[in-house]
Enzyme design. Structure first.
Site, PDB file in Angstrom:
ATOM      1  N   LEU A  20       0.836  -1.194   0.000  1.00 25.39           N
ATOM      2  CA  LEU A  20       0.000   0.000   0.000  1.00 25.39           C
ATOM      3  C   LEU A  20       0.873   1.248   0.000  1.00 25.39           C
ATOM      4  CD1 LEU A  20      -2.710  -1.012   2.655  1.00 25.39           C
ATOM      5  CD2 LEU A  20      -2.866  -1.153   0.165  1.00 25.39           C
ATOM      6  N   GLY A  70       2.749  -8.133   6.431  1.00 25.02           N
ATOM      7  CA  GLY A  70       3.327  -6.988   7.127  1.00 25.02           C
ATOM      8  C   GLY A  70       2.243  -5.963   7.395  1.00 25.02           C
ATOM      9  N   GLY A  71       2.615  -4.821   7.952  1.00 20.88           N
ATOM     10  CA  GLY A  71       1.629  -3.800   8.289  1.00 20.88           C
ATOM     11  C   GLY A  71       0.763  -3.398   7.116  1.00 20.88           C
ATOM     12  N   ASP A  72       1.383  -3.046   5.988  1.00 24.22           N
ATOM     13  CA  ASP A  72       0.626  -2.676   4.790  1.00 24.22           C
ATOM     14  C   ASP A  72       1.106  -3.464   3.569  1.00 24.22           C
ATOM     15  OD1 ASP A  72       3.082  -1.545   4.529  1.00 24.22           O
ATOM     16  OD2 ASP A  72       2.394   0.523   4.260  1.00 24.22           O
ATOM     17  N   GLU A  73       1.588  -4.679   3.814  1.00 23.77           N
ATOM     18  CA  GLU A  73       2.094  -5.541   2.757  1.00 23.77           C
ATOM     19  C   GLU A  73       1.236  -6.795   2.633  1.00 23.77           C
ATOM     20  OE1 GLU A  73       6.080  -6.321   3.976  1.00 23.77           O
ATOM     21  OE2 GLU A  73       6.884  -4.507   3.053  1.00 23.77           O
TER      22      GLU A  73
END
Length: 328
Positions: free
Chosen positions: A193, A233-236
Site C-alpha cells: 500500500l 506486514g503492516g501494509d504488505e
C-alpha cells in the site's frame, strides 16, 4: 452347626460385598463414560448385528433405545465427505493391516455437524476371517473447535482474517510442489500500500485498522478459491496464484489491484488506497520459494519507484558463471 452357619453367612456376606463392589465399579464406569461422552460398540460382522452402549445413542443425537443400531444406520449418519475414509480405515483393520483409529464427522437428525474420535480392533475366527469388530467412540466437537481456534490464532492475521506470514510460508512451498507435480505455472504477487500511513497519521490507528479489516473481507470474498492472499506486514500483502497461464496472469493481477483501489467507506468517510505490485513466475523466474519472493519483492520496489498503482513483472536473477583461471 453354629460354626457352619456362621461360615455360610460369612460367604454370603462376602459374595454380596463382591457383587456390590462390582456394581459400584460398573456404575462408576458408566458415569465416567457418560460425562466423558465415550461409548462402546460391538459389531458382529457375519450376522450384521451392532450393539451400542447407552452413551452412543446420545453421541449420535438419539434418545436411548430410540432406534435399532445397525451398520447401515451408522454409515448413513457419517458425513458424506467422510464415508470413504471411514470405510477405508475399517477395511484396513479387517484385513489386519493396521489398528482402527480415525476422526470423522457425523450429521445428527437435526442436521447439526459433530466430530467423533473412534478406535477399535477386529477379532478373527480360526480361519483368520474377521468375526467381530469392537471399539469406542468419543465426542470431540468442542475439542476440535478449540483446536481450530488456536490454529487460526497461529496461522491467520487477527486484524484482517487473512493468512499470516507463517501460513503463507507453508502454502508457497505446497504450491510449488503442486506446480512441479502437475507441470503448471504459479504466480507470486507482492502488493504494498502506498497511501496507508497518511490515514493512520490523520485519522488514527483505530480508523486504519477498520480500513484494513474492510480490505481483508474484500480480498477474502473476491479471489479464486485455489489462490492464497496473505497479509505479511503492516501494509504488505502477497498472493499465490496457482495453475495459471502466462497470458492470464496480468488480468488476474489487475482484478486484484482493482480491489485495493475501490474506495473504502468508514463512518461515512471514503478512503482511497494506492498500491504497487510486483510479480514473479514459477518456473520462469525461479524454482524455489526464497528466490520467487526475492524476484517479486524487487519487481514491487520497481513498481513503487515508477509511480503509484503500477504493476511490474520481475525477471530471473542471472546466476554468475564460474570464472576460469588463466593458464600460466
Amino acid at each position: 452347626m453354629t460354626a457352619t452357619l456362621l461360615i455360610s453367612k460369612g460367604k454370603i456376606r462376602q459374595a454380596t460385598t463382591l457383587k456390590e463392589q462390582k456394581k459400584d465399579e460398573l456404575d462408576r464406569n458408566r458415569r465416567a463414560h457418560y460425562f466423558a461422552q465415550v461409548g462402546t460398540w460391538d459389531w458382529q460382522i457375519n450376522d450384521d448385528i451392532l450393539y451400542w452402549s447407552d452413551e452412543i445413542y446420545a453421541i449420535f443425537g438419539y434418545q436411548t433405545g430410540e432406534i435399532t443400531p445397525s451398520y447401515q444406520k451408522f454409515i448413513s449418519a457419517v458425513h458424506p465427505d467422510d464415508v470413504d475414509s471411514v470405510q477405508s480405515a475399517e477395511q484396513a483393520c479387517m484385513q489386519g493391516d493396521k489398528h482402527y483409529e480415525i476422526e470423522y464427522r457425523i450429521v445428527w437428525p437435526d442436521d447439526s455437524i459433530h466430530w467423533l474420535f473412534e478406535s477399535g480392533d477386529v477379532l478373527f475366527d480360526r480361519d483368520g476371517k474377521p468375526e467381530r469388530f469392537t471399539g469406542i467412540i468419543r465426542e470431540i466437537t468442542r475439542a476440535k473447535k478449540t483446536n481450530d481456534y488456536y490454529r487460526e490464532l497461529a496461522h491467520y492475521d487477527k486484524l484482517t482474517g487473512l493468512p499470516n506470514r507463517e501460513l503463507f510460508d507453508q502454502r508457497i512451498d505446497e504450491a510449488i510442489t503442486r506446480a512441479q507435480h502437475h507441470n503448471s505455472m504459479l504466480a507470486l504477487v507482492f502488493m504494498d500500500l502506498n497511501t496507508f500511513k497518511p490515514i493512520n497519521d490523520q485519522y488514527g490507528h483505530s480508523t486504519g485498522d477498520q480500513v484494513l479489516q474492510a480490505l481483508g473481507q474484500r480480498l477474502k470474498h473476491s479471489t479464486r478459491s485455489i489462490d492464497t492472499v496473505a497479509r505479511v506486514g503492516g501494509d504488505e500483502f502477497v498472493a499465490i496464484l496457482e495453475d495459471v497461464k502466462s497470458d492470464e496472469v496480468l488480468k488476474i493481477v489487475e482484478n486484484l489491484r482493482s480491489l485495493f483501489l475501490q474506495p473504502i467507506a468508514i463512518d461515512k468517510q471514503l478512503f482511497h488506497l494506492g498500491i504497487s505490485i510486483g510479480i514473479s513466475l514459477y518456473p520462469d523466474d525461479a524454482s524455489d520459494a526464497e528466490a520467487l519472493i526475492h524476484v517479486a519483492d524487487m519487481a514491487m520496489y520497481q513498481a513503487k519507484q515508477s509511480g503509484e498503482n503500477n504493476i511490474r513483472f520481475g525477471h530471473a536473477v542471472p546466476t554468475a558463471k564460474p570464472t576460469q583461471a588463466k593458464a600460466e
